[in-house]
Design a protein around this motif. Sequence first.
Motif, PDB file in Angstrom:
ATOM      1  N   GLY A 203      49.859  14.988  40.216  1.00 12.87           N
ATOM      2  CA  GLY A 203      49.788  14.651  38.963  1.00 12.87           C
ATOM      3  C   GLY A 203      48.925  13.449  38.875  1.00 12.87           C
ATOM      4  O   GLY A 203      49.430  12.852  38.906  1.00 12.87           O
ATOM      5  N   ARG A 204      49.345  13.408  36.837  1.00 13.77           N
ATOM      6  CA  ARG A 204      48.984  12.122  36.043  1.00 13.77           C
ATOM      7  C   ARG A 204      50.292  11.681  34.966  1.00 13.77           C
ATOM      8  O   ARG A 204      50.772  10.407  35.045  1.00 13.77           O
ATOM      9  N   GLY A 205      51.062  12.552  35.108  1.00 15.70           N
ATOM     10  CA  GLY A 205      52.698  12.038  34.183  1.00 15.70           C
ATOM     11  C   GLY A 205      53.963  12.587  34.549  1.00 15.70           C
ATOM     12  O   GLY A 205      53.876  12.826  35.401  1.00 15.70           O
ATOM     13  N   ALA A 206      54.779  11.254  34.607  1.00 12.16           N
ATOM     14  CA  ALA A 206      55.659  11.033  35.396  1.00 12.16           C
ATOM     15  C   ALA A 206      56.677  12.688  34.172  1.00 12.16           C
ATOM     16  O   ALA A 206      57.676  12.686  35.831  1.00 12.16           O
ATOM     17  N   ALA A 207      56.647  12.989  33.250  1.00 15.04           N
ATOM     18  CA  ALA A 207      57.625  13.558  32.688  1.00 15.04           C
ATOM     19  C   ALA A 207      57.837  14.753  33.717  1.00 15.04           C
ATOM     20  O   ALA A 207      58.296  15.927  34.054  1.00 15.04           O
ATOM     21  N   SER A 208      56.091  15.519  33.938  1.00 18.00           N
ATOM     22  CA  SER A 208      55.946  16.903  34.333  1.00 18.00           C
ATOM     23  C   SER A 208      56.141  16.367  36.048  1.00 18.00           C
ATOM     24  O   SER A 208      56.340  17.142  36.124  1.00 18.00           O
ATOM     25  N   SER A 209      55.753  15.744  36.229  1.00 13.90           N
ATOM     26  CA  SER A 209      55.960  15.722  37.854  1.00 13.90           C
ATOM     27  C   SER A 209      57.961  15.189  38.315  1.00 13.90           C
ATOM     28  O   SER A 209      58.333  15.876  39.475  1.00 13.90           O
ATOM     29  N   ARG A 210      58.642  14.849  37.629  1.00 18.27           N
ATOM     30  CA  ARG A 210      59.356  14.979  37.488  1.00 18.27           C
ATOM     31  C   ARG A 210      60.162  16.285  36.762  1.00 18.27           C
ATOM     32  O   ARG A 210      61.324  17.044  37.918  1.00 18.27           O
ATOM     33  N   PHE A 211      59.522  17.190  36.402  1.00 16.77           N
ATOM     34  CA  PHE A 211      60.193  18.337  36.218  1.00 16.77           C
ATOM     35  C   PHE A 211      59.667  19.653  37.385  1.00 16.77           C
ATOM     36  O   PHE A 211      60.311  19.925  37.852  1.00 16.77           O
ATOM     37  N   PHE A 212      58.163  18.925  38.020  1.00 17.30           N
ATOM     38  CA  PHE A 212      58.568  19.727  39.255  1.00 17.30           C
ATOM     39  C   PHE A 212      59.433  19.396  40.330  1.00 17.30           C
ATOM     40  O   PHE A 212      59.661  20.448  41.232  1.00 17.30           O
ATOM     41  N   PHE A 213      59.483  18.281  39.857  1.00 16.03           N
ATOM     42  CA  PHE A 213      60.368  18.326  41.367  1.00 16.03           C
ATOM     43  C   PHE A 213      61.635  18.594  41.177  1.00 16.03           C
ATOM     44  O   PHE A 213      62.350  19.051  42.524  1.00 16.03           O
ATOM     45  N   GLU A 214      62.682  18.375  39.796  1.00 18.66           N
ATOM     46  CA  GLU A 214      63.809  19.415  39.511  1.00 18.66           C
ATOM     47  C   GLU A 214      63.360  20.488  39.675  1.00 18.66           C
ATOM     48  O   GLU A 214      64.767  21.666  40.538  1.00 18.66           O
ATOM     49  N   ALA A 215      62.191  21.962  40.277  1.00 15.97           N
ATOM     50  CA  ALA A 215      62.277  22.928  39.954  1.00 15.97           C
ATOM     51  C   ALA A 215      61.819  23.540  41.917  1.00 15.97           C
ATOM     52  O   ALA A 215      62.118  24.389  41.651  1.00 15.97           O
TER      53      ALA A 215
ATOM     54  N   VAL B   4      37.999  18.016  33.540  1.00 15.48           N
ATOM     55  CA  VAL B   4      37.801  17.018  34.067  1.00 15.48           C
ATOM     56  C   VAL B   4      38.399  16.360  35.378  1.00 15.48           C
ATOM     57  O   VAL B   4      37.886  15.649  36.206  1.00 15.48           O
ATOM     58  N   SER B   5      39.281  17.335  35.549  1.00 17.15           N
ATOM     59  CA  SER B   5      39.572  17.560  37.259  1.00 17.15           C
ATOM     60  C   SER B   5      38.912  17.698  38.198  1.00 17.15           C
ATOM     61  O   SER B   5      39.385  17.662  38.977  1.00 17.15           O
ATOM     62  N   VAL B   6      38.303  18.987  37.916  1.00 20.11           N
ATOM     63  CA  VAL B   6      37.584  19.627  38.731  1.00 20.11           C
ATOM     64  C   VAL B   6      36.240  19.043  39.196  1.00 20.11           C
ATOM     65  O   VAL B   6      35.958  19.082  40.477  1.00 20.11           O
ATOM     66  N   SER B   7      35.785  18.521  37.862  1.00 21.12           N
ATOM     67  CA  SER B   7      34.662  16.940  38.025  1.00 21.12           C
ATOM     68  C   SER B   7      34.461  16.440  39.119  1.00 21.12           C
ATOM     69  O   SER B   7      34.325  15.803  39.967  1.00 21.12           O
ATOM     70  N   GLN B   8      36.215  15.604  38.675  1.00 21.20           N
ATOM     71  CA  GLN B   8      36.528  14.642  40.030  1.00 21.20           C
ATOM     72  C   GLN B   8      36.563  14.901  41.006  1.00 21.20           C
ATOM     73  O   GLN B   8      36.542  14.260  42.928  1.00 21.20           O
ATOM     74  N   LEU B   9      37.543  15.932  41.417  1.00 23.63           N
ATOM     75  CA  LEU B   9      37.325  16.601  42.789  1.00 23.63           C
ATOM     76  C   LEU B   9      35.797  17.148  43.204  1.00 23.63           C
ATOM     77  O   LEU B   9      35.712  16.580  44.522  1.00 23.63           O
ATOM     78  N   LEU B  10      34.992  17.471  43.175  1.00 23.47           N
ATOM     79  CA  LEU B  10      33.896  17.763  43.525  1.00 23.47           C
ATOM     80  C   LEU B  10      33.146  16.636  43.902  1.00 23.47           C
ATOM     81  O   LEU B  10      32.780  16.264  44.724  1.00 23.47           O
ATOM     82  N   ARG B  11      33.412  15.138  42.471  1.00 23.42           N
ATOM     83  CA  ARG B  11      32.883  13.877  42.768  1.00 23.42           C
ATOM     84  C   ARG B  11      32.880  13.678  44.128  1.00 23.42           C
ATOM     85  O   ARG B  11      32.832  12.398  44.914  1.00 23.42           O
ATOM     86  N   GLN B  12      34.293  14.110  45.220  1.00 18.81           N
ATOM     87  CA  GLN B  12      35.185  13.446  46.077  1.00 18.81           C
ATOM     88  C   GLN B  12      35.138  13.874  46.990  1.00 18.81           C
ATOM     89  O   GLN B  12      35.468  13.836  47.541  1.00 18.81           O
ATOM     90  N   GLY B  13      33.936  14.729  46.829  1.00 17.66           N
ATOM     91  CA  GLY B  13      34.040  15.999  48.194  1.00 17.66           C
ATOM     92  C   GLY B  13      34.495  17.128  48.113  1.00 17.66           C
ATOM     93  O   GLY B  13      34.359  17.543  49.229  1.00 17.66           O
ATOM     94  N   VAL B  14      35.472  17.386  46.938  1.00 22.62           N
ATOM     95  CA  VAL B  14      36.553  18.414  47.494  1.00 22.62           C
ATOM     96  C   VAL B  14      35.286  19.784  47.361  1.00 22.62           C
ATOM     97  O   VAL B  14      35.149  20.547  46.396  1.00 22.62           O
TER      98      VAL B  14
ATOM     99  N   LEU C 100      51.162  10.337  42.280  1.00 26.10           N
ATOM    100  CA  LEU C 100      50.780  10.051  40.391  1.00 26.10           C
ATOM    101  C   LEU C 100      49.840   9.519  40.538  1.00 26.10           C
ATOM    102  O   LEU C 100      50.063   8.624  41.566  1.00 26.10           O
ATOM    103  N   ASP C 101      48.312  10.202  40.500  1.00 24.84           N
ATOM    104  CA  ASP C 101      47.329   9.151  40.692  1.00 24.84           C
ATOM    105  C   ASP C 101      46.296   9.344  39.177  1.00 24.84           C
ATOM    106  O   ASP C 101      46.991   9.709  38.258  1.00 24.84           O
ATOM    107  N   ASP C 102      44.924   7.988  39.216  1.00 32.47           N
ATOM    108  CA  ASP C 102      44.151   7.890  38.243  1.00 32.47           C
ATOM    109  C   ASP C 102      42.908   9.376  38.215  1.00 32.47           C
ATOM    110  O   ASP C 102      42.947  10.301  39.338  1.00 32.47           O
ATOM    111  N   ASP C 103      42.755   9.056  37.325  1.00 33.72           N
ATOM    112  CA  ASP C 103      41.558   9.791  37.223  1.00 33.72           C
ATOM    113  C   ASP C 103      40.516  10.164  38.161  1.00 33.72           C
ATOM    114  O   ASP C 103      40.055  10.935  38.007  1.00 33.72           O
ATOM    115  N   ARG C 104      40.614   9.327  38.630  1.00 35.98           N
ATOM    116  CA  ARG C 104      39.296   9.979  39.991  1.00 35.98           C
ATOM    117  C   ARG C 104      40.010  10.621  41.315  1.00 35.98           C
ATOM    118  O   ARG C 104      39.720  10.720  42.189  1.00 35.98           O
ATOM    119  N   LEU C 105      41.534  10.421  41.279  1.00 35.64           N
ATOM    120  CA  LEU C 105      42.197  10.956  42.221  1.00 35.64           C
ATOM    121  C   LEU C 105      42.285  10.365  43.141  1.00 35.64           C
ATOM    122  O   LEU C 105      41.439  10.730  44.609  1.00 35.64           O
TER     123      LEU C 105
END
Length: 319
Positions: free
Chosen positions: A31-43, A77-87, A50-55
Amino acid sequence: MRVALIGPGKIGIEYFKVLKALDVKDLTVVGRGAASSRFFFEATGQQPILDDDRLSKLMETRPEAAIVAVSVENLCVSVSQLLRQGVTRILLEKPAGVDIQEITQVTNLAKEFGAEIFVAYNRRHYSSIIELRRLIEEDGGVLSFHFDFTEWPHMILPEFTNPRVLDNWLLANSSHVIDLAFHLCGKPKSWECRTSGSLPWHKRGSVFAGSGVTHAGSLFSYHSNWESPGRWGIEICTARRKYFLRPLEKLQAQKHGSVAIEPVELDDRLDLSFKPGLFKQTESFLSRTNTESMIRIEEHLRRVTEVYFRIIEGTHSNP
């Protein structure tokens, strides 16, 4: 398989439930945001990284496949970074980008990096759709069909505020129904489209209607009015029965000589236990089986240009 789940929001939580049920043990949630990551952990009890734009942190785990479940405006932007990182094996939430420009960019990058990207139209994997495909084949094919993709502004506007997403709402949301209709009944060949009206958040139209014929010779029509009450639905006629998908999760049928519309029995246990369609879609993606029910990014781009934007623009298509 080492799997990465990008996006710890509501849909990310639904994917997590499926991945755990499929016994995916090597799973990294990003994730990128602390709030959404906290929500995910609680669920879920799992803490996203928490990662940067380059993953860059994600790539330390060397994922073999990724599921991208971020908001519409962040898909490209997310899928573009994954592709550039080799996924190079990715399940990308629909509609794969905000507009045709972003979807074209993703498609071109997939070709450049030799990647296999599937667009996640989960309704293709409903138990109702799986059974209907079987029944259509049993009946000898589709003679005609009609679909309605009327939207509910009172539900949309409180939740979605990005003007680019709202301006492309037919692509962002209505495409679920349109994709499903042509997935079941065949690609359109020759058709006429009409558009009228406008809304403050969707200037390009509020009422859509059209009709035509598929490559297989099935006649079809569609209608949608975003200023009037209504709901999504598909009706399909074969030589033996008329089928109704309204709501899409349920299947009903009408036989010759009868006005009764009766429910078709379904084995929908997975659709009741998880977000409907998500289990079989994810299973197909990870196992590389039954992928004929999935849509690759290249075919999705063709559908965007040849179908969705033709409906929006109210243009004709002739053989």
